[in-house]
Design a protein around this motif. Structure first.
Motif, short mmCIF file in Angstrom:
data_model
loop_
_atom_site.label_atom_id
_atom_site.label_comp_id
_atom_site.label_asym_id
_atom_site.label_seq_id
_atom_site.Cartn_x
_atom_site.Cartn_y
_atom_site.Cartn_z
N PRO A 219 33.44 35.94 49.80
CA PRO A 219 33.65 36.98 50.83
C PRO A 219 33.95 38.34 50.25
N ALA A 220 34.56 38.36 49.06
CA ALA A 220 34.95 39.64 48.44
C ALA A 220 35.13 39.43 46.95
N VAL A 221 35.17 40.54 46.21
CA VAL A 221 35.39 40.47 44.77
C VAL A 221 36.84 40.08 44.50
N SER A 222 37.04 39.17 43.58
CA SER A 222 38.40 38.73 43.24
C SER A 222 39.15 39.85 42.52
N SER A 223 40.41 39.99 42.86
CA SER A 223 41.25 41.00 42.21
C SER A 223 41.91 40.45 40.95
N LYS A 224 41.70 39.17 40.65
CA LYS A 224 42.33 38.53 39.50
C LYS A 224 41.49 38.71 38.25
N GLU A 225 42.14 38.49 37.10
CA GLU A 225 41.42 38.51 35.84
C GLU A 225 40.45 37.34 35.79
N LEU A 226 39.39 37.48 35.00
CA LEU A 226 38.44 36.39 34.87
C LEU A 226 39.12 35.15 34.28
N PRO A 227 38.95 33.98 34.92
CA PRO A 227 39.57 32.77 34.37
C PRO A 227 38.80 32.27 33.16
N ALA A 265 27.20 39.91 43.33
CA ALA A 265 26.62 40.69 42.23
C ALA A 265 27.70 41.16 41.27
N GLU A 266 28.81 41.62 41.81
CA GLU A 266 29.90 42.09 40.95
C GLU A 266 30.51 40.95 40.15
N GLU A 267 30.69 39.79 40.79
CA GLU A 267 31.28 38.64 40.09
C GLU A 267 30.33 38.16 38.99
N LEU A 268 29.03 38.14 39.26
CA LEU A 268 28.07 37.75 38.23
C LEU A 268 28.06 38.76 37.09
#
Length: 617
Positions: A219-227, A265-268
């Motif tokens: 639903p939205a870009v995660s605000s957390k650091e990449l796991p 797209a941003e997460e990828l």
């Protein structure tokens, strides 16, 4: 069993299975130390009869935990074979993961019927494309559903289903990979889309080097650091396909144009590396509505239009990295002078306008020996800018009492003395009506930044309030007067030069970001063997960065020698102008009217001003 421990595990496991069976959990295929994907007895898998229950049995067979991953269910719990067996949370367990293997025969997949082939044809997907991608069908309950088969090295890895209502589900327990993975093997350019239909549409446009994500968009870009890789469960398919992805030097992200699609797209891009990513802009479908995805472009405009969309893909934006194309609109407006103030705003003094004009977004450092008229000159300048260009200002003038600062500004604006004593020299004082109107003018055009307690404000505090003034009141100019009235505490390991550089960088970024001109008054250090001439910008107390980092550097110097000329004669020495469009280095002479606080060019006809008794020759 000869081993007592094995016998104990077997016994506990049998007791545990009995308890699980009593609550409806079928454990026939379960083994200790592994996850099993089962039909949830609570929701029975919903309409798709999905095996959504994840069950984990501890290695000793003594306890189990479970959770249903269907959003409408979420049933979870735990149980023990006997007292003393403690079930561990699923998140902390480290089972031996086993991937389910499937075959088309086991899944009872069939070739597409004529109705489904016609359904795809309406979406401009040909039968040849369907056959090459092994799109099949499956009979589920009382309907026939589309089966998108996921292959790797020719082997069936997973299968995703879609019914006529566009409801999706997948085979549980299978390995997560891209749809069409074999098509990007060894490719340096690849395209990633959001759905299987888009992958097929890309092939109709001539692009086989395309894959689709298996799980849709967030639903939205995660605000957390990449796991880390092992915890990145939502995007595990990326890691499972990393060997194919690492060969790609150019990755085009052609996800859906809606908010979730852009979030995907941003997460990828975050995981693949933005430096090798491109993005597409879907064309307008009608009015101000854009096409949503690749299949919609194919349906509305045809394969050639979809091909052009991919060929015109743009570099994926990286924060802080741009090219000139990103600024062409601004550069065009600058050339045609439609931005406003491209050449700067005139100061209001004809002889100074050749040397210095005020450009939004720049920093001007003003210096001069004490009592040379620095603050008076800046006040006169901002009054001129207000009158000629309608600018409003934020004033952080720590050396001025509010009432005295108001008096100075009102005298310059009304051109009459505030009082009729001493300096007024019998010139008519401003009337009560003029005074009342002047107060309204003050309130509408100037906003004060003041620290009302005993502590000194630091520059960040001032800039935060100035930002609020820009956003709330639209101010175009900020005056910080003077530097030594700010709190300049710095870390023990930071030199004054480093601190000044950092401080001026903050001020310049504020000015540029908000299109606000900043005047910063800085006093010179104690001058040794001073003989009365104007100081140099390098004489400013603190650091040479004052002249190095400013856009404009001005020295204000007042004549103190009657033999050298009028004692109210003021030199405005423009010592630095970074922007040659706005001015150049040189000096202009102004005459100061002590009665009203005005400055006038030295070559101006003074007769009308002499009647007010303000100028002394």
């Amino acid at each position: 069993m000869e081993n007592p421990n094995e016998a104990k595990v077997e016994m506990q496991f049998e007791l545990l299975k009995t308890k699980l069976k009593a609550i409806g959990i079928d454990t026939d295929i379960c083994v200790p130390g592994q996850y099993s994907h089962l039909l949830c007895p609570n929701c029975e898998g919903g309409e798709s009869v999905e095996k959504s229950l994840s069950l984990f049995i501890e290695n000793d067979g003594g306890s189990a935990v479970w959770v249903c991953h269907r959003g409408k269910c979420g049933w979870k719990g735990s149980t023990q074979a006997c007292a003393g067996s403690r079930p561990l949370p699923m998140a902390t367990s480290k089972p031996i993961k086993k991937t389910r293997e499937i075959t088309a025969e086991e899944l009872k997949l069939e070739p597409l019927c004529d109705e489904l082939v016609a359904y795809f044809a309406e979406r401009l997907i040909s039968k040849e494309t369907l056959q090459r991608n092994a799109v099949m069908q499956k009979r589920a309950s009382d309907q026939v559903v589309i089966a998108f088969t996921y292959h790797h090295n020719g082997a069936l890895i997973s299968c995703k289903y879609r019914d006529v209502n566009k409801v999706f589900w997948q085979e549980a327990g299978t390995k997560k990979i891209f749809y069409g993975l074999d098509d990007i093997e060894g490719e340096s350019d690849i395209i990633i889309v959001e759905g299987e239909m888009d992958k097929l549409a890309m092939e109709e446009a001539g692009f086989r080097n395309c894959v689709s994500v298996p799980d849709g968009a967030p639903p939205a870009v995660s605000s957390k650091e990449l796991p880390p890789e092992e915890q990145d469960t939502k995007y595990q398919y990326l890691w499972n396909c990393k060997d194919q992805l690492k060969q790609a030097s150019r990755i085009i992200l052609a996800t859906d144009g809606d908010k979730p699609g852009q979030a995907l797209a941003e997460e990828l891009a975050r995981r693949l590396g933005k430096e090798r990513c491109w993005r597409v802009r879907w064309p307008i479908k009608r009015g101000d509505v854009n096409c949503k995805d690749a299949n919609e472009v194919l349906m509305y405009f045809g394969p050639q239009a979809l091909k052009e969309v991919i060929e015109n893909a743009e570099l994926y934006p990286i924060r802080g990295l741009f090219n000139f194309r990103d600024y062409f609109d601004e550069i065009d407006a600058y050339y045609h002078q439609t931005l406003g103030y491209e050449l700067g705003v005139p100061t209001g003094w004809s002889n100074l306008n050749e040397l210095y004009n005020v450009v939004p977004g720049e920093l001007t450092i003003v210096t001069g020996v004490p009592n040379s008229g620095k603050s008076e000159w800046i006040d006169a300048l901002i009054c001129n800018l207000n009158q000629n260009a309608g600018w409003t200002f934020a004033l952080c003038s720590m050396e001025n009492k509010v009432r005295e600062h108001a008096r100075k500004l009102l005298e310059k604006h009304i051109k009459k003395p505030f009082f009729q004593v001493r300096y007024g020299e019998n010139v008519e004082r401003m009337s009560v009506e003029e005074f009342q109107q002047g107060k309204i003018w003050l309130n509408e055009n100037f906003h004060l930044i003041r620290c009302e307690d005993d502590s000194l404000p630091n520059v960040k505090w001032v800039l935060n309030l100035a930002k609020a003034a820009v956003l709330r009141h639209g101010v175009r100019g900020l005056v910080i007067d003077p530097y030594n009235e700010l709190d300049h505490q710095r870390p023990p390991n930071q030199t004054e030069t480093e601190y000044v550089s950092q401080m001026l960088t903050l001020i310049k970024r504020f000015a540029q970001h908000h299109g606000c001109h900043v005047w910063f008054v800085a006093h010179p250090r104690q001058l040794q063997n001073w003989v009365g001439g104007p100081p140099n910008l390098y004489d400013i107390s603190g650091s040479a960065h004052f002249i190095n980092k400013c856009d404009n550097g001005i020295v204000i110097h007042r004549n103190r020698d009657p033999d050298a000329g009028p004692i109210d004669q003021v030199q405005v020495c423009v010592r630095k102008v970074r922007n040659k469009v706005a001015g150049t280095i040189g000096e202009a002479i102004l005459l100061y009217n002590r009665v009203t606080g005005e400055f006038m060019p030295a070559d101006k006809d003074m007769k009308s001003d002499e009647k007010r008794g303000g100028y002394r020759k």
